[in-house]
Motif scaffolding. Structure first.
Motif, PDB file in Angstrom:
ATOM      1  N   ILE A  31       0.718  -1.214   0.029  1.00 17.04           N
ATOM      2  CA  ILE A  31      -0.162   0.040   0.060  1.00 17.04           C
ATOM      3  C   ILE A  31       0.834   1.087  -0.047  1.00 17.04           C
ATOM      4  CG2 ILE A  31      -1.766  -1.139   1.081  1.00 17.04           C
ATOM      5  CD1 ILE A  31      -1.107   0.419   3.679  1.00 17.04           C
ATOM      6  N   THR A  32       0.259   2.289  -0.368  1.00 18.54           N
ATOM      7  CA  THR A  32       0.935   3.499  -0.473  1.00 18.54           C
ATOM      8  C   THR A  32       0.793   4.329   0.671  1.00 18.54           C
ATOM      9  OG1 THR A  32      -0.926   4.822  -1.522  1.00 18.54           O
ATOM     10  CG2 THR A  32       0.753   3.745  -2.979  1.00 18.54           C
ATOM     11  N   ARG A  33       1.531   5.372   0.959  1.00 17.86           N
ATOM     12  CA  ARG A  33       1.232   6.419   2.067  1.00 17.86           C
ATOM     13  C   ARG A  33      -0.046   6.760   2.217  1.00 17.86           C
ATOM     14  NH1 ARG A  33       3.060   6.718   6.962  1.00 17.86           N
ATOM     15  NH2 ARG A  33       5.073   6.267   6.078  1.00 17.86           N
ATOM     16  N   ASP A  34      -0.685   7.248   0.823  1.00 16.00           N
ATOM     17  CA  ASP A  34      -1.941   7.708   0.613  1.00 16.00           C
ATOM     18  C   ASP A  34      -2.840   6.681   1.290  1.00 16.00           C
ATOM     19  OD1 ASP A  34      -1.940  10.437   0.127  1.00 16.00           O
ATOM     20  OD2 ASP A  34      -2.070   9.858  -2.205  1.00 16.00           O
ATOM     21  N   GLU A  35      -2.787   5.617   0.564  1.00 12.72           N
ATOM     22  CA  GLU A  35      -4.010   4.673   1.211  1.00 12.72           C
ATOM     23  C   GLU A  35      -3.573   4.359   2.763  1.00 12.72           C
ATOM     24  OE1 GLU A  35      -3.829   1.567  -2.826  1.00 12.72           O
ATOM     25  OE2 GLU A  35      -1.952   1.669  -1.468  1.00 12.72           O
ATOM     26  N   ALA A  36      -2.605   4.516   3.191  1.00 16.23           N
ATOM     27  CA  ALA A  36      -2.555   4.239   4.720  1.00 16.23           C
ATOM     28  C   ALA A  36      -3.095   5.429   5.256  1.00 16.23           C
ATOM     29  CB  ALA A  36      -1.046   3.932   5.275  1.00 16.23           C
ATOM     30  N   LEU A  37      -3.111   6.668   4.809  1.00 17.63           N
ATOM     31  CA  LEU A  37      -3.767   7.896   5.417  1.00 17.63           C
ATOM     32  C   LEU A  37      -5.281   7.751   5.245  1.00 17.63           C
ATOM     33  CD1 LEU A  37      -1.231  10.632   4.142  1.00 17.63           C
ATOM     34  CD2 LEU A  37      -1.713   9.783   6.536  1.00 17.63           C
ATOM     35  N   ARG A  38      -5.748   7.275   4.282  1.00 12.71           N
ATOM     36  CA  ARG A  38      -7.238   7.263   3.900  1.00 12.71           C
ATOM     37  C   ARG A  38      -7.688   6.035   4.937  1.00 12.71           C
ATOM     38  NH1 ARG A  38      -7.548   5.834  -1.716  1.00 12.71           N
ATOM     39  NH2 ARG A  38      -5.356   6.332  -1.897  1.00 12.71           N
ATOM     40  N   ALA A  39      -6.670   5.023   5.003  1.00  9.83           N
ATOM     41  CA  ALA A  39      -7.545   3.953   5.839  1.00  9.83           C
ATOM     42  C   ALA A  39      -7.497   4.467   7.325  1.00  9.83           C
ATOM     43  CB  ALA A  39      -6.452   2.454   5.675  1.00  9.83           C
ATOM     44  N   ALA A  40      -6.287   5.210   7.701  1.00 12.74           N
ATOM     45  CA  ALA A  40      -6.413   5.679   9.168  1.00 12.74           C
ATOM     46  C   ALA A  40      -7.667   6.682   9.574  1.00 12.74           C
ATOM     47  CB  ALA A  40      -5.111   6.449   9.565  1.00 12.74           C
ATOM     48  N   GLU A  41      -8.125   7.179   8.451  1.00 13.78           N
ATOM     49  CA  GLU A  41      -9.076   8.273   8.543  1.00 13.78           C
ATOM     50  C   GLU A  41     -10.564   7.729   8.607  1.00 13.78           C
ATOM     51  OE1 GLU A  41      -8.461  10.999   5.445  1.00 13.78           O
ATOM     52  OE2 GLU A  41      -6.865  12.167   6.372  1.00 13.78           O
ATOM     53  N   ARG A  42     -10.715   6.197   8.285  1.00 13.77           N
ATOM     54  CA  ARG A  42     -11.844   5.654   8.116  1.00 13.77           C
ATOM     55  C   ARG A  42     -12.725   5.749   9.451  1.00 13.77           C
ATOM     56  NH1 ARG A  42     -12.009   1.631   3.695  1.00 13.77           N
ATOM     57  NH2 ARG A  42     -14.247   1.925   3.984  1.00 13.77           N
ATOM     58  N   ILE A  43     -13.896   5.874   9.370  1.00 11.03           N
ATOM     59  CA  ILE A  43     -14.962   6.101  10.790  1.00 11.03           C
ATOM     60  C   ILE A  43     -14.931   4.625  11.373  1.00 11.03           C
ATOM     61  CG2 ILE A  43     -15.782   8.237  10.343  1.00 11.03           C
ATOM     62  CD1 ILE A  43     -18.093   7.084   9.032  1.00 11.03           C
ATOM     63  N   ALA A  44     -14.962   4.448  12.616  1.00 10.43           N
ATOM     64  CA  ALA A  44     -14.963   3.343  13.326  1.00 10.43           C
ATOM     65  C   ALA A  44     -16.292   2.493  12.912  1.00 10.43           C
ATOM     66  CB  ALA A  44     -14.851   3.512  14.643  1.00 10.43           C
ATOM     67  N   TRP A  45     -17.288   2.819  12.593  1.00 10.00           N
ATOM     68  CA  TRP A  45     -18.426   2.010  12.351  1.00 10.00           C
ATOM     69  C   TRP A  45     -18.373   1.456  10.916  1.00 10.00           C
ATOM     70  CZ3 TRP A  45     -21.454   3.788   8.629  1.00 10.00           C
ATOM     71  CH2 TRP A  45     -21.294   5.118   8.221  1.00 10.00           C
ATOM     72  N   ARG A  46     -17.653   1.543  10.299  1.00  8.95           N
ATOM     73  CA  ARG A  46     -17.841   1.143   8.675  1.00  8.95           C
ATOM     74  C   ARG A  46     -16.913  -0.047   8.891  1.00  8.95           C
ATOM     75  NH1 ARG A  46     -16.722   4.559   3.556  1.00  8.95           N
ATOM     76  NH2 ARG A  46     -16.949   2.469   2.841  1.00  8.95           N
ATOM     77  N   SER A  47     -17.477  -1.461   8.496  1.00  6.37           N
ATOM     78  CA  SER A  47     -16.863  -2.651   8.701  1.00  6.37           C
ATOM     79  C   SER A  47     -16.699  -3.163   7.556  1.00  6.37           C
ATOM     80  CB  SER A  47     -18.037  -3.547   9.580  1.00  6.37           C
ATOM     81  OG  SER A  47     -18.899  -3.708   8.633  1.00  6.37           O
ATOM     82  N   ASP A  48     -16.375  -2.145   6.376  1.00  9.72           N
ATOM     83  CA  ASP A  48     -15.790  -3.075   5.012  1.00  9.72           C
ATOM     84  C   ASP A  48     -14.543  -3.186   5.014  1.00  9.72           C
ATOM     85  OD1 ASP A  48     -15.586  -0.270   5.047  1.00  9.72           O
ATOM     86  OD2 ASP A  48     -16.318  -0.037   2.783  1.00  9.72           O
ATOM     87  N   TRP A  49     -13.810  -2.618   5.770  1.00  6.99           N
ATOM     88  CA  TRP A  49     -12.291  -2.755   5.893  1.00  6.99           C
ATOM     89  C   TRP A  49     -11.768  -3.611   6.981  1.00  6.99           C
ATOM     90  CZ3 TRP A  49      -7.729  -1.171   8.506  1.00  6.99           C
ATOM     91  CH2 TRP A  49      -6.642  -1.409   7.509  1.00  6.99           C
ATOM     92  N   THR A  50     -11.331  -4.803   6.866  1.00  6.67           N
ATOM     93  CA  THR A  50     -10.907  -5.648   8.093  1.00  6.67           C
ATOM     94  C   THR A  50      -9.332  -5.928   8.047  1.00  6.67           C
ATOM     95  OG1 THR A  50     -11.120  -7.769   6.764  1.00  6.67           O
ATOM     96  CG2 THR A  50     -12.889  -6.921   7.933  1.00  6.67           C
TER      97      THR A  50
END
Length: 50
Positions: A31-50
């Protein structure tokens, strides 16, 4: 309910941990730094990223 809370907590920790990885480590996991940043910003109740 406890299991759900623990799952959310675990995902939140994983997302924060991504931010601590170097660019070389991120590249190692594909993954790229951008992808890591986007993943870190995801809101907690979204369960589509495990």
């Amino acid at each position: 309910m406890v299991a759900t809370s623990q799952a959310f907590s675990g995902r939140r920790k994983m997302r924060r941990d991504l931010l601590d990885l170097s660019d070389d480590r991120l590249r190692d996991i594909g993954i790229t730094r951008d992808e890591a940043l986007r993943a870190a910003e995801r809101i907690a109740w979204r369960s589509d990223w495990t």
